[in-house]
Scaffold this motif. Structure first.
Motif, PDB file in Angstrom:
ATOM      1  N   ILE A  48      10.425  30.424  -4.460  1.00  0.00           N
ATOM      2  CA  ILE A  48       9.442  29.699  -5.254  1.00  0.00           C
ATOM      3  C   ILE A  48       8.170  29.607  -4.412  1.00  0.00           C
ATOM      4  CG2 ILE A  48       8.976  27.432  -6.322  1.00  0.00           C
ATOM      5  CD1 ILE A  48      12.045  27.242  -6.743  1.00  0.00           C
ATOM      6  N   GLY A  49       7.028  29.440  -5.040  1.00  0.00           N
ATOM      7  CA  GLY A  49       5.766  29.383  -4.311  1.00  0.00           C
ATOM      8  C   GLY A  49       5.458  27.981  -3.807  1.00  0.00           C
ATOM      9  N   LEU A  50       4.409  27.882  -3.019  1.00  0.00           N
ATOM     10  CA  LEU A  50       3.909  26.582  -2.572  1.00  0.00           C
ATOM     11  C   LEU A  50       2.402  26.589  -2.774  1.00  0.00           C
ATOM     12  CD1 LEU A  50       4.618  23.840  -1.293  1.00  0.00           C
ATOM     13  CD2 LEU A  50       4.124  24.856   0.936  1.00  0.00           C
ATOM     14  N   GLU A  51       1.921  25.680  -3.642  1.00  0.00           N
ATOM     15  CA  GLU A  51       0.518  25.676  -4.053  1.00  0.00           C
ATOM     16  C   GLU A  51      -0.409  25.710  -2.842  1.00  0.00           C
ATOM     17  OE1 GLU A  51      -0.580  23.579  -7.830  1.00  0.00           O
ATOM     18  OE2 GLU A  51      -1.763  22.388  -6.442  1.00  0.00           O
ATOM     19  N   GLY A  52      -1.332  26.631  -2.877  1.00  0.00           N
ATOM     20  CA  GLY A  52      -2.313  26.723  -1.812  1.00  0.00           C
ATOM     21  C   GLY A  52      -1.828  27.507  -0.598  1.00  0.00           C
ATOM     22  N   ARG A  53      -0.528  27.822  -0.547  1.00  0.00           N
ATOM     23  CA  ARG A  53       0.013  28.526   0.614  1.00  0.00           C
ATOM     24  C   ARG A  53       0.513  29.917   0.252  1.00  0.00           C
ATOM     25  NH1 ARG A  53       0.504  25.496   5.427  1.00  0.00           N
ATOM     26  NH2 ARG A  53      -0.899  23.730   5.104  1.00  0.00           N
ATOM     27  N   TYR A  54       1.457  29.986  -0.658  1.00  0.00           N
ATOM     28  CA  TYR A  54       1.960  31.296  -1.059  1.00  0.00           C
ATOM     29  C   TYR A  54       2.430  31.268  -2.516  1.00  0.00           C
ATOM     30  CZ  TYR A  54       6.065  28.890   0.930  1.00  0.00           C
ATOM     31  OH  TYR A  54       7.010  27.952   1.262  1.00  0.00           O
ATOM     32  N   GLU A  55       2.383  32.463  -3.112  1.00  0.00           N
ATOM     33  CA  GLU A  55       2.754  32.623  -4.519  1.00  0.00           C
ATOM     34  C   GLU A  55       4.267  32.756  -4.629  1.00  0.00           C
ATOM     35  OE1 GLU A  55       0.586  32.708  -7.235  1.00  0.00           O
ATOM     36  OE2 GLU A  55      -0.768  31.956  -5.679  1.00  0.00           O
ATOM     37  N   PRO A  56       4.815  32.504  -5.824  1.00  0.00           N
ATOM     38  CA  PRO A  56       6.243  32.765  -6.017  1.00  0.00           C
ATOM     39  C   PRO A  56       6.553  34.247  -5.816  1.00  0.00           C
ATOM     40  CG  PRO A  56       5.292  31.652  -7.941  1.00  0.00           C
ATOM     41  CD  PRO A  56       4.158  32.000  -7.041  1.00  0.00           C
ATOM     42  N   ASP A  57       7.738  34.541  -5.309  1.00  0.00           N
ATOM     43  CA  ASP A  57       8.193  35.921  -5.134  1.00  0.00           C
ATOM     44  C   ASP A  57       8.813  36.366  -6.467  1.00  0.00           C
ATOM     45  OD1 ASP A  57       9.371  38.312  -4.408  1.00  0.00           O
ATOM     46  OD2 ASP A  57      10.246  37.532  -2.549  1.00  0.00           O
ATOM     47  N   THR A  58       7.926  36.766  -7.393  1.00  0.00           N
ATOM     48  CA  THR A  58       8.383  37.028  -8.768  1.00  0.00           C
ATOM     49  C   THR A  58       9.347  38.211  -8.829  1.00  0.00           C
ATOM     50  OG1 THR A  58       6.337  38.250  -9.105  1.00  0.00           O
ATOM     51  CG2 THR A  58       6.400  36.014  -9.955  1.00  0.00           C
ATOM     52  N   ALA A  59       9.178  39.187  -7.935  1.00  0.00           N
ATOM     53  CA  ALA A  59      10.084  40.340  -7.930  1.00  0.00           C
ATOM     54  C   ALA A  59      11.494  39.886  -7.543  1.00  0.00           C
ATOM     55  CB  ALA A  59       9.582  41.410  -6.961  1.00  0.00           C
ATOM     56  N   HIS A  60      11.577  39.018  -6.551  1.00  0.00           N
ATOM     57  CA  HIS A  60      12.888  38.512  -6.125  1.00  0.00           C
ATOM     58  C   HIS A  60      13.552  37.719  -7.257  1.00  0.00           C
ATOM     59  CE1 HIS A  60      15.881  36.948  -3.203  1.00  0.00           C
ATOM     60  NE2 HIS A  60      15.849  35.892  -4.000  1.00  0.00           N
ATOM     61  N   ILE A  61      12.755  36.876  -7.916  1.00  0.00           N
ATOM     62  CA  ILE A  61      13.321  36.037  -8.978  1.00  0.00           C
ATOM     63  C   ILE A  61      13.759  36.897 -10.166  1.00  0.00           C
ATOM     64  CG2 ILE A  61      12.827  34.127 -10.579  1.00  0.00           C
ATOM     65  CD1 ILE A  61      10.925  33.023  -8.334  1.00  0.00           C
ATOM     66  N   ALA A  62      12.973  37.928 -10.479  1.00  0.00           N
ATOM     67  CA  ALA A  62      13.366  38.840 -11.565  1.00  0.00           C
ATOM     68  C   ALA A  62      14.662  39.572 -11.202  1.00  0.00           C
ATOM     69  CB  ALA A  62      12.246  39.842 -11.845  1.00  0.00           C
ATOM     70  N   ASP A  63      14.783  39.996  -9.936  1.00  0.00           N
ATOM     71  CA  ASP A  63      16.029  40.633  -9.478  1.00  0.00           C
ATOM     72  C   ASP A  63      17.203  39.673  -9.594  1.00  0.00           C
ATOM     73  OD1 ASP A  63      14.980  43.054  -8.899  1.00  0.00           O
ATOM     74  OD2 ASP A  63      14.788  42.715  -6.721  1.00  0.00           O
ATOM     75  N   TYR A  64      16.936  38.415  -9.217  1.00  0.00           N
ATOM     76  CA  TYR A  64      17.986  37.395  -9.309  1.00  0.00           C
ATOM     77  C   TYR A  64      18.507  37.297 -10.741  1.00  0.00           C
ATOM     78  CZ  TYR A  64      20.421  33.107  -9.958  1.00  0.00           C
ATOM     79  OH  TYR A  64      21.396  32.227 -10.346  1.00  0.00           O
ATOM     80  N   VAL A  65      17.576  37.232 -11.700  1.00  0.00           N
ATOM     81  CA  VAL A  65      17.977  37.049 -13.101  1.00  0.00           C
ATOM     82  C   VAL A  65      18.871  38.206 -13.560  1.00  0.00           C
ATOM     83  CG1 VAL A  65      17.129  36.940 -15.486  1.00  0.00           C
ATOM     84  CG2 VAL A  65      16.006  35.613 -13.701  1.00  0.00           C
TER      85      VAL A  65
END
Lengths: 276, 249
Positions: free
Chosen positions: A235-252
């Motif tokens: 998951i991301g942290l506002e102002g620091r890093y974006e969510p790892d959407t590729a990882h989360i899509a792989d998870y699903v």
């Protein structure tokens, strides 16, 4: 051994969450303590009652899939753009987890009641929903201050045993900086204890800086802080890093089946001490 | 002028936001989000927009509760809700199908709908998929009811329903939807066949108004960049796609 104050290791932090705890967790747009969540799963925590303030994503999904959760109270459990949370959906369908559906402001209000030390908070809306019909702990009364008919719902205060969240910055005293993510303040005020992971722990006291102080939860509310770099990943942290959407899509994709989920756990949670 | 189905939807929503002071847009709502940002430009900056999930286009600094407190005070004029199921009385279901709690299909949950639907004067229901499985005679679970009993505090409620095929208005007195217009490429018969509930309609139903040139220019220009801050993929594919099509033409 030297006294480290509130600063502890990630595993020591996870050890402070007892089985059966009422555990409050923040939404994905706030600071989700994912590294600590993986540590909790590794330690085999059981029978958690999770309250999402007011929604949860991969954190609730992983804890539910790993069999750590007895009850989840939430306004929603979702992996956002990645789609529905597969283990959550399966556990609800099979009855493996008890779901207490809520609506966002009701959870916020119940935490505000705990924050004030009052037994309940009245709230507009909700009347006529099936949420209310199934929430036998929520009560509808007549507004005692109104002259005419004015039903209103009362939400019992929620005082969690533990609030668990992740922040960008902490100091050695146990003060933690949350910026504008003030639902974390309400959570910390309402909970008996707060366990916090931080990207960075700095030496200088955060309360010495007037520009930061209003965005700080003081150590008064914080039981322990563990350093966890990229501690919200994936998951991301506002102002620091974006969510790892590729990882989360792989998870699903992987977690559609129970076997796939087990493989994910083995690779990303159980294998590394600090899988990140 | 040529336009995409998404641009038609965005323009239809933007029209419903004219003259308002503050519109809030929930998470994962690129079409309402784009409409609100475009409407802000068209209003000359009068309309205030809070896009949840945005850092720049978001007024809230007091935590997750502020949106709801704001709504209860009457500070939000319009909001958007969808539904896995929506019925003819404008009840919405965001929880799941079949029996509760062990639903056959489980959706994420009700979010703030059980509250905002009561308090925001102009709730626009938006669901692109227009099929009988979405628009049902009666929802399996009421996340938020379309109408309330007399005496229940309810300054807000459903205003319109916009789908990929048509635009409906909600008649609060009759507690029913009325078909306002059908989108280009669809007939009234198509809409009747795709809708599982009954609704009112005039003998003649017109076509949904095409997007005005001003809004198309915004969506293909400056507003696209604003949309990209919160919905990068939508801006890059859907809005960029429209521009590419225009350049080819």
């Amino acid at each position: 051994m030297a006294d480290t104050g509130p600063i502890v290791s990630l595993d020591a932090l996870a050890a402070q969450v007892p089985d059966g705890a009422l555990l409050a967790v923040p939404p994905d747009y706030s600071g989700v303590a994912m590294a600590a969540t993986r540590a909790l799963i590794r330690r085999g925590v059981k029978r958690l009652h999770i309250v999402a303030v007011p929604t949860s994503g991969l954190q609730a999904e992983l804890l539910i899939g790993a069999g750590c959760v007895e009850t989840i109270e939430a306004a929603a459990v979702t992996l956002g753009e990645a789609g529905p949370a597969p283990r959550f959906s399966a556990a609800v369908k099979s009855g493996a987890v008890r779901i207490r559906d809520a609506t966002c402001p009701a959870i916020h209000a119940a935490f505000q009641a705990a924050e004030k030390g009052v037994p309940f908070m009245p709230l507009r809306g909700i009347i006529g929903t099936d949420i209310l019909r199934h929430r036998t702990d929520w009560r509808t009364i007549q507004n005692p201050l109104a002259e005419g008919d004015d039903p209103i719902v009362l939400l019992p205060a929620i005082q969690p045993d533990i609030a668990l969240f992740h922040v960008p910055l902490a100091d050695r005293e146990g003060n933690v900086w949350i910026g504008r993510r003030r639902e974390l303040v309400t959570m910390a005020h309402a909970a008996k204890r707060s366990l916090v992971t931080a990207e960075t722990i700095q030496d200088q006291n955060l309360l010495e800086d007037e520009r930061l102080a209003a965005g700080v939860i003081p150590a008064l509310y914080v039981s322990a802080v563990a350093e966890a770099e990229r501690g919200a990943w994936p998951i991301g942290l506002e102002g620091r890093y974006e969510p790892d959407t590729a990882h989360i899509a792989d998870y699903v994709r992987t977690a559609r089946s129970e076997d796939g989920f087990r493989a994910y756990l083995a690779e990303h949670v159980l294998a590394g001490r600090r899988a990140a | 002028m040529d336009f995409t189905p998404q641009e038609l939807l965005i323009a239809s929503i933007a029209r419903m936001l004219r003259g308002l002071n503050h519109v809030a847009v929930g998470a994962s709502s690129p079409i309402p989000g784009a409409a609100a940002l475009a409407a802000r430009r068209l209003s000359g900056g009068h309309l205030r927009v809070s896009v949840l999930g945005s850092r720049k286009n978001n007024f809230f600094t007091d935590g997750g509760r502020e949106l709801f407190d704001c709504a209860a005070q009457g500070r939000i004029d319009a909001f958007f809700l969808g539904g896995g199921q929506i019925d003819g009385q404008a009840n919405i279901n965001l929880v799941g199908t079949g029996g509760y709690p062990r639903t056959d299909v489980r959706w994420p949950g009700s979010f703030g709908s059980a509250y905002l639907y009561f308090l925001v004067p102009r709730v626009i229901l938006f669901r692109e998929e227009h099929t009988p499985r979405v628009f049902v005679p009666k929802v399996d679970f009421v996340s938020a009811p379309g109408v309330s009993a007399p005496g229940v505090y309810r300054p807000g409620g459903p205003y319109a329903l916009l789908t990929g095929k048509a635009l409906f208005a909600f008649d609060k007195a009759r507690q029913r939807f009325r078909l306002e217009s059908v989108h280009p490429g669809f007939s009234v018969e198509d809409v009747v066949a795709a809708t599982g509930f009954e609704f009112d309609r005039a003998p003649q139903v017109g076509q949904t108004q095409a997007p005005e040139p001003e809004i198309l220019a915004l969506l293909r220009g400056s507003v696209r960049d604003e949309v990209a801050e919160t919905y990068p993929q939508f801006a890059a594919t859907i809005l960029r796609g429209a521009e590419a099509k225009e350049n080819r033409a």
